[in-house]
Scaffold this motif. Sequence first.
Motif: not given
Length: 376
Positions: A21-28
């Motif tokens: 799943v591509p999500l721009r700027g995703v972080c834990v």
Amino acid sequence: MPLLVSDYNWQQTKTAVFISVPLRGVCVRDADVFCTENYLKVNFSPFLFEVFLYAPIDDENSKAKIGNDTIVFTLYKKEAAMWETLSVSGVDKEMMQRIREKSILQAQKRAKEATEAKATARREDQKYALNVMMKIEEEERKKIEDMKEKERIKATKELEDWKECQRKAEEQKRIQREEKFCEQGKKIEEERNKLKHKSLTKISASRNLATKGRNSENIFLEKLKEDSIPAPRSIGSIKINFTPRVFPTALRESQVAEEEEWLHKQAEARRALNTDIPELFDLKEEEKNPEWLKDKGNKLFATENYLAAINAYNLAIRLNNKIPLLYLNRAACHLKLKNLHKAIEDSSKAYRIMKLPLRLIHPTKLYKMMLRRFGK
């Protein structure tokens, strides 16, 4: 409104499903991932990704990897089979809502079970730790009791041995005394036999000397009795001093606490009656005399015990503050201790008491005179 993510990729094997799943700027830290056996959701504001899975999965062993603006899911199937599609087809809004609610209830139930399992495990651990501590304490207590018992037995044995030694020593002393008495008795008997033999010899030799022999025997026996009997003691008197007591009755151990409490109350009452110098009641009669205290301070000054001399002069001044010599002596002590201001103050007090005219002597001049007399 959240943005639904639809450009995702997925692949599968008979045992696993891989979703990217591509999500721009995703972080834990900011990504919210929720997964059950039939439902998967990712919430990363403003993006939202959810899918109603075609078949149930093992959500406990499934994994998610977040990084490089992408979330990669590895979902393990409960049954090994190839799926036709990733999500269930023909699902309306109501069914979606039911699946969501069911998934949430399952997740809550599982979390509750996990919490209860943790609490149960924690209680078991605490119970086990408590049992271990109690066992250790019981062993320590038993060890201490054994040590005490050994020490008691040892002390009892030592006491018995000491008593036996004392008994043997007393028995030996008694035997020695008896032997000594027997020896003395034998000596006396031998002396008596000798005397009797001499008297019989004298009687057979001369009948005229029998009376004289008997008289000499009687004199010797009287002399022997006088030697064996100690002389009477001389007359004398013995002085006995008893400890002074406030109470007329004899001292009893059971009433010591009551007598001390009564004496304490009497002392407090005497101090309350005299508010000027309450501690003077604890002094002896000679210590309440200013002249005696002055002489005591002079002796202490001569031995260079200046602090004790100051204490003696202080008490004398409290008893009589009209004697100028007390202030002068105390000023001399302060002068020896380099307390110059106090020395000048005491000199001024002595000057005011003597009431000398200012033209005759001045406190500063008096201080200089003392400086020349008592020290540099």
